[in-house]
Each structure stands twice: as C-alpha cells, then as structure tokens.
Design a protein around this motif. Structure first.
Motif, short mmCIF file in Angstrom:
data_model
loop_
_atom_site.label_atom_id
_atom_site.label_comp_id
_atom_site.label_asym_id
_atom_site.label_seq_id
_atom_site.Cartn_x
_atom_site.Cartn_y
_atom_site.Cartn_z
N ARG A 90 9.72 -45.99 -4.67
CA ARG A 90 10.86 -46.54 -3.93
C ARG A 90 11.20 -47.91 -4.47
NH1 ARG A 90 10.75 -45.37 2.33
NH2 ARG A 90 12.94 -45.77 2.00
N SER A 91 12.46 -48.12 -4.73
CA SER A 91 12.89 -49.40 -5.27
C SER A 91 13.04 -50.43 -4.16
CB SER A 91 14.23 -49.24 -5.99
OG SER A 91 15.25 -48.99 -5.05
N ARG A 92 13.10 -51.69 -4.57
CA ARG A 92 13.31 -52.77 -3.61
C ARG A 92 14.63 -52.57 -2.87
NH1 ARG A 92 10.94 -57.60 -2.64
NH2 ARG A 92 12.27 -59.08 -1.57
N ARG A 93 15.60 -51.98 -3.55
CA ARG A 93 16.90 -51.73 -2.94
C ARG A 93 16.77 -50.82 -1.71
NH1 ARG A 93 21.23 -50.39 -7.31
NH2 ARG A 93 19.89 -51.95 -8.21
N ALA A 94 15.78 -49.94 -1.72
CA ALA A 94 15.57 -49.03 -0.59
C ALA A 94 15.21 -49.79 0.68
CB ALA A 94 14.49 -48.01 -0.92
N PHE A 95 14.73 -51.02 0.52
CA PHE A 95 14.32 -51.82 1.67
C PHE A 95 15.28 -52.97 1.97
CE2 PHE A 95 10.44 -49.85 0.11
CZ PHE A 95 9.98 -49.28 1.28
N ALA A 96 16.46 -52.94 1.39
CA ALA A 96 17.43 -54.02 1.59
C ALA A 96 17.74 -54.26 3.06
CB ALA A 96 18.72 -53.72 0.82
N ALA A 97 17.81 -53.20 3.84
CA ALA A 97 18.16 -53.32 5.27
C ALA A 97 16.93 -53.43 6.16
CB ALA A 97 19.02 -52.14 5.70
N ALA A 98 15.74 -53.51 5.56
CA ALA A 98 14.51 -53.62 6.36
C ALA A 98 14.47 -54.96 7.08
CB ALA A 98 13.29 -53.48 5.44
N PRO A 99 13.82 -55.01 8.25
CA PRO A 99 13.72 -56.28 8.97
C PRO A 99 12.83 -57.28 8.25
CG PRO A 99 12.42 -54.60 10.05
CD PRO A 99 13.16 -53.92 8.95
N SER A 100 13.21 -58.55 8.33
CA SER A 100 12.45 -59.62 7.72
C SER A 100 12.50 -60.83 8.65
CB SER A 100 13.07 -59.97 6.36
OG SER A 100 12.28 -60.89 5.66
N VAL A 101 11.48 -61.65 8.57
CA VAL A 101 11.42 -62.87 9.39
C VAL A 101 11.53 -64.05 8.44
CG1 VAL A 101 10.04 -64.22 11.00
CG2 VAL A 101 9.95 -61.72 11.09
N ASP A 102 12.52 -64.91 8.68
CA ASP A 102 12.78 -66.04 7.80
C ASP A 102 12.50 -67.36 8.50
OD1 ASP A 102 13.99 -67.44 5.49
OD2 ASP A 102 15.56 -67.95 6.93
N HIS A 103 11.86 -68.29 7.78
CA HIS A 103 11.72 -69.67 8.26
C HIS A 103 13.10 -70.32 8.19
CE1 HIS A 103 7.60 -70.86 8.93
NE2 HIS A 103 7.20 -70.17 7.87
#
Length: 150
Positions: A88-101
């Motif tokens: 799976r490419s990084r693009r597949a996770f573009a919409a995945a949740p992330s927590v940003d400082h």
C-alpha cells in the motif's frame, strides 16, 4: 488517576468495524506524540495529558481535518501505515487521521488528515497558512516534472 473518555459519535463506526476501542486509538496516538516530543527535546507530559489534549481536539474537529475541512477516513485509524507492508502506498493513507502539534513543544494539537500533517511538517500553523496562501495564489501554473500546466 486517569480519566475515561467517551468516543465521539463519528468514531463509533470505527469501533463497530474494527472491534478496537477508542481508548486503544487514543493511547496509541498519545504515545506517538509523547515519543515525538521526547525525540525532539521538547517538554514531555504525562500520557494522560496527551490523551486529554487529543480527545479535546477530536471533539473540536467534529471528525474533519481542522486545517482543510476535508473529511477524514476514520476506518483507516487502525490500519498499518507502513507503506512498505502489503504494497500500500502512502497515498492510500492520505485521508487517514493524524494528530498535529499546533505549536512546537506545547500540548495544543489539531486533528487532520495524514496528507495535511505531512505537508505542514514542523511549520507553525501561521507559517503553514502563509505557505498555503502563496501556493493558492500561484495557481496551476506549474504541474511538476518541468512542464507548465495546460
């Protein structure tokens, strides 16, 4: 003593689909944020404080990217993000949740998509906004690979 946080309504589909719990996700994200702070030489807080900050940001976000307003694919919350595994490419996770400082070293965080957090990197929110404005002002004049857009 640690506080128990109730998952926001939009997270219930993730729980139903994966069988995982909100606390598992919250704790995993809190540990990752704490480890990031430790590696960056920032002040490190207790894990409970990271969970509280992430929970507050999650409620504030309403389940969408706080920077762009784009929807987040919450079903990717427990997916293996290692792009090398399973092809799976990084693009597949573009919409995945992330927590940003939001600010370096502080405990103010924002919920966003992985692609947003990747683009923002270590910039402050103000600097990221300035960059986005500059990119938008440039418009589709350059498409990459040394070719102008058609």
């Amino acid at each position: 003593m640690d506080v128990t946080f109730e998952p926001p309504e939009f997270f219930n589909a993730v729980i139903a689909k994966t069988g995982r719990t909100y606390r598992q996700w919250l704790t995993r994200r809190a540990r990752a944020l704490r480890d990031h702070d430790c590696d960056a030489g920032n002040h490190v807080h207790e894990l409970a404080h990271y969970r509280a900050a992430i929970h507050t940001a999650l409620l504030r976000s309403g389940g969408v990217d706080e920077y762009t307003g784009k929807p987040i694919d919450w079903l990717l919350a427990f997916e293996n993000r290692n792009a090398q595994r399973g092809g799976r490419s990084r693009r597949a996770f573009a919409a995945a949740p992330s927590v940003d400082h939001v600010t370096g070293g502080g405990l103010t965080v924002a919920i966003c998509r992985d692609e947003t957090n990747t683009a923002k990197g270590c910039m402050t929110s103000d600097r990221f906004y300035e960059l986005c404005v500059a990119v938008a002002a440039q418009g589709p004049k350059f498409c990459g690979r040394g070719k102008p857009c058609q």
